[in-house]
Design a protein around this motif. Structure first.
Motif, PDB file in Angstrom:
ATOM      1  N   ARG A 432       0.845  -1.195   0.000  1.00 63.33           N
ATOM      2  CA  ARG A 432       0.000   0.000   0.000  1.00 63.33           C
ATOM      3  C   ARG A 432       0.878   1.242   0.000  1.00 63.33           C
ATOM      4  O   ARG A 432       2.027   1.203   0.437  1.00 63.33           O
ATOM      5  CB  ARG A 432      -0.930  -0.001   1.221  1.00 63.33           C
ATOM      6  N   PHE A 433       0.312   2.343  -0.515  1.00 66.56           N
ATOM      7  CA  PHE A 433       0.984   3.641  -0.499  1.00 66.56           C
ATOM      8  C   PHE A 433       0.629   4.374   0.797  1.00 66.56           C
ATOM      9  O   PHE A 433      -0.542   4.394   1.206  1.00 66.56           O
ATOM     10  CB  PHE A 433       0.543   4.507  -1.684  1.00 66.56           C
ATOM     11  N   TYR A 444      -3.152   5.251   0.809  1.00 66.03           N
ATOM     12  CA  TYR A 444      -3.931   5.113  -0.424  1.00 66.03           C
ATOM     13  C   TYR A 444      -3.923   3.642  -0.835  1.00 66.03           C
ATOM     14  O   TYR A 444      -2.870   3.080  -1.133  1.00 66.03           O
ATOM     15  CB  TYR A 444      -3.324   5.948  -1.559  1.00 66.03           C
ATOM     16  N   ASN A 445      -5.112   3.039  -0.882  1.00 64.68           N
ATOM     17  CA  ASN A 445      -5.214   1.655  -1.336  1.00 64.68           C
ATOM     18  C   ASN A 445      -5.704   1.605  -2.784  1.00 64.68           C
ATOM     19  O   ASN A 445      -5.855   2.632  -3.447  1.00 64.68           O
ATOM     20  CB  ASN A 445      -6.114   0.838  -0.408  1.00 64.68           C
ATOM     21  N   PHE A 446      -5.958   0.409  -3.285  1.00 64.89           N
ATOM     22  CA  PHE A 446      -6.346   0.247  -4.684  1.00 64.89           C
ATOM     23  C   PHE A 446      -7.654   0.983  -5.012  1.00 64.89           C
ATOM     24  O   PHE A 446      -7.714   1.744  -5.995  1.00 64.89           O
ATOM     25  CB  PHE A 446      -6.459  -1.252  -5.006  1.00 64.89           C
ATOM     26  N   PRO A 447      -8.726   0.806  -4.206  1.00 68.33           N
ATOM     27  CA  PRO A 447      -9.977   1.513  -4.538  1.00 68.33           C
ATOM     28  C   PRO A 447      -9.838   3.032  -4.527  1.00 68.33           C
ATOM     29  O   PRO A 447     -10.569   3.722  -5.244  1.00 68.33           O
ATOM     30  CB  PRO A 447     -10.950   1.033  -3.452  1.00 68.33           C
ATOM     31  N   ASP A 465      -8.370  -7.884   0.329  1.00 67.66           N
ATOM     32  CA  ASP A 465      -8.139  -8.266   1.714  1.00 67.66           C
ATOM     33  C   ASP A 465      -8.808  -7.225   2.607  1.00 67.66           C
ATOM     34  O   ASP A 465      -9.601  -6.403   2.137  1.00 67.66           O
ATOM     35  CB  ASP A 465      -6.636  -8.384   1.999  1.00 67.66           C
ATOM     36  N   GLY A 466      -8.526  -7.241   3.873  1.00 66.74           N
ATOM     37  CA  GLY A 466      -9.221  -6.323   4.774  1.00 66.74           C
ATOM     38  C   GLY A 466      -9.002  -4.871   4.468  1.00 66.74           C
ATOM     39  O   GLY A 466      -9.862  -4.034   4.756  1.00 66.74           O
ATOM     40  N   ASP A 467      -7.850  -4.532   3.857  1.00 67.45           N
ATOM     41  CA  ASP A 467      -7.528  -3.134   3.565  1.00 67.45           C
ATOM     42  C   ASP A 467      -7.603  -2.804   2.082  1.00 67.45           C
ATOM     43  O   ASP A 467      -7.250  -1.694   1.690  1.00 67.45           O
ATOM     44  CB  ASP A 467      -6.124  -2.807   4.089  1.00 67.45           C
TER      45      ASP A 467
END
Length: 605
Positions: A432-433, A444-447, A465-467
């Motif tokens: 993750r960023f 900042y995650n993928f979504p 996953d959870g995040d």
């Protein structure tokens, strides 16, 4: 013998007396027959809770005795009052009992206006022709089945939304609920929903939820909702509004939905243009022409860039949404009307177009328009690349050199306007960023990037996953990763090592983690395109760049870069010691140090 005869005589005498009296009493005895009755029996259960999930179950059973009328047909009546002023017929029967289902009884109560969940008193009686039985009292909790009724707005409502009044009320919806009084304590959740006409509420926007009988939404809230369900900016949309009532009862969830009203709504555009252009006398490098306009790209919610400003020749200028005079431009009142706080060196020119006017000292400034914070600011020019953040940090099992730890995060520095890039060693796992070298507050995650409209390299996917981290699905190895906030792309390419050295080393008393020793020098890696960048902990002392992890043969001191024509961050100066090292004179702390050999800059962020 004489004694026995005596007792026999006395017993005979007593028997004759008793016999005589009995005959006399029998002559006086009269038998009374009970009066014939028409009686409604009191039910064994007089408190009734109607369960909507069992509609065919018996709600109640009444029985009665009729020794009076000889009738073969009976009518059962109910009334909310003992006087039966307006009795309601529930049904007829030829027997002396009557049963009614939950659904049928609840319907009769609803039609009679009996409030739901109110422990209402209901009186029952039976008629046989003109004869009336006694009444019995039932206490009944009915369930709601009448739908809410929208009182306002009606089908004539029409509104054009405006971002100038985005915090003001645009729409107020009011309704009544026939099954509940205002005093009823039942927890009823009302959900106000909107959908475009013809959509059948397959794509629905929730305008709000409340336990009250009214709801108001602002221009901004209604605008977002209409755009989300497919409305077009600056185009009138026909919108259906309804109220959905939800009650979470002991028997399950009860939902009721009102009839719709149709209103007309014209939303405004919220998508920000990718670039603003500035022209005018106040921007002398541009002037009032399109030969060399000033360009301010959008990064996130900010437009920014270095620009020469001058108060000469009126000092006026304006921002344009396209590289031409029309159709759209933003002048000074545009921002004032939307509540922006504007730098005091920028005022209303009060000319025919109400342009901006620069009234400060001529020179180069960093101009930033923050559309979220609603500010326009002027500050000293930015040296080197311009990004919203100095760098991004990457950690996770998918980052081979980092893992899920902050011991050695991978730093992705700002390497160009709105661009973060660098070589990253990836494995087939998640990462993750982060906006800071710690778990919080921001990441900042993928979504996040998907929702912002980024085009993402196909070797990345949502880890689910959870995040909702990134997952790398390509071939493990080193890649050149680029996050471009202006063009909204995340791309992978071959690793870039086009620096003269794979890395540089920093040692000196000014490098807190190194000192003048080679036990733990700070590694300063090439991140591509002639740029070296990394995190450095600085204190107010001297240091130097080295081309090898040793004192010789080569090192770069302060005069070396000056003589090469570099622009050097003002927090550095010549130490004027025997080696003319760098001296850090800023506030001690951890910084991202970037050495750009192409643009010839040394910057701290």
């Amino acid at each position: 013998m004489k004694l026995i005869s005596k007792y026999l005589s006395i017993g005979l005498l007593i028997g004759l007396v008793v016999l005589f009296n009995s005959c006399e009493d029998e002559d006086n005895l009269k038998f009374t027959q009970p009066e014939p009755e028409f009686v409604l029996n009191t039910p064994a259960v007089s408190k009734i809770f109607l369960n909507f999930s069992l509609p065919e179950n018996p709600a109640f059973t009444l029985t009665w005795t009729d020794e009076v009328t000889g009738s073969s047909s009976y009518t059962v009546q109910m009334s909310p009052s003992l006087e039966f002023e307006n009795p309601i017929d529930l049904g007829t029967t030829e027997s002396k009992s009557f049963t009614m289902s939950v659904e049928a009884f609840n319907n009769e109560l609803s039609n009679a206006g009996i409030e739901s969940y109110a422990s209402a008193p209901i009186f029952m009686r039976v008629l046989a022709g003109s004869a009336e039985s006694n009444s019995v009292l039932l206490t009944v909790n009915s369930y709601p089945e009448n739908v809410p009724v929208i009182a306002s707005p009606d089908d004539s409502f029409s509104i054009t939304l405006s971002d100038v009044t985005e915090d003001e009320t645009a729409l107020s919806v009011e309704w009544t609920d026939p099954d509940f009084s205002e005093e009823n304590s039942t927890d009823v959740n009302y959900i106000v929903e909107a959908s475009l006409v013809g959509n059948g509420f397959n794509n629905v926007a929730t305008l709000g939820e409340t336990n009250e009988r009214s709801l108001s939404v602002t221009h901004a809230e209604l605008n977002e909702s209409i755009l989300n369900i497919g409305g077009e900016a600056d185009t009138e949309s026909s919108v259906e509004v309804r109220i959905r009532s939800v009650i979470d009862s002991a028997s399950g969830m009860i939902e009721r939905t009102s009839d719709v009203v149709t209103i007309s709504v014209t939303p405004y555009e919220t998508a920000l243009p990718a670039t603003l252009w500035g022209v005018g006398a106040g921007m002398p490098d541009a002037g009032w022409g399109w030969g060399s306009p000033e360009v301010f790209p959008l990064q996130g919610s900010k437009y920014s860039g270095n620009v020469n400003l001058s108060p000469d020749n009126g000092g006026n200028f304006r921002f344009f949404l396209q590289e031409d005079w029309g159709p759209d431009s933003w002048n000074y009142p545009y921002f004032v009307d939307r509540g922006f706080t504007i730098d005091p060196d920028l005022v209303n020119a009060n000319d025919g177009d109400s342009n901006f006017q620069f009234i400060g000292t001529a020179g180069e400034y960093f101009l930033e328009i923050d559309m979220d914070a609603k500010t326009i600011t002027l500050s000293p020019p930015v040296v080197g690349p311009n990004c919203n953040l100095d760098q991004l940090y990457l950690v996770g099992a998918g980052i081979a050199t980092a893992g899920w730890s902050w011991d050695n995060p991978t730093v992705l520095p700002c390497t160009g306007n709105g661009t973060y890039s660098g070589n990253v060693e990836l494995t087939t796992d998640t990462f993750r960023f982060f906006l800071q070298p710690d778990w919080g507050p921001d990441s900042y995650n993928f979504p996040y990037y998907v929702n912002q409209g980024y085009t993402i390299d196909p070797d990345f996917e949502d880890a689910l996953d959870g995040d909702n981290n990134f997952r790398f699905t390509g071939t493990p190895g080193t890649y050149f990763l680029t996050v471009d906030d202006i063009n909204k792309t995340i791309t992978l390419g071959p690793p870039q090592f086009d620096c003269d050295q794979p890395q540089l080393w920093l040692v000196g008393a000014g490098i807190a983690t190194a000192g003048w020793s080679w036990d733990s020098p700070t590694d300063f890696p090439c991140v591509g395109n002639g740029v070296y960048s990394g995190t450095v902990e600085l204190v107010n002392d001297a240091f130097r760049f080295f081309l090898q992890p040793d004192w010789g043969p080569d090192s770069y001191n302060f005069p070396y870069f000056v003589n090469e024509g570099y622009t050097i961050d003002p927090n550095f100066e010549d130490a004027q010691d025997g080696d003319n090292n760098f001296s850090f004179i800023g506030t001690p702390g951890t910084y991202t140090l970037t050495l750009d050999t192409v643009n010839k800059t040394i910057t701290l962020q």
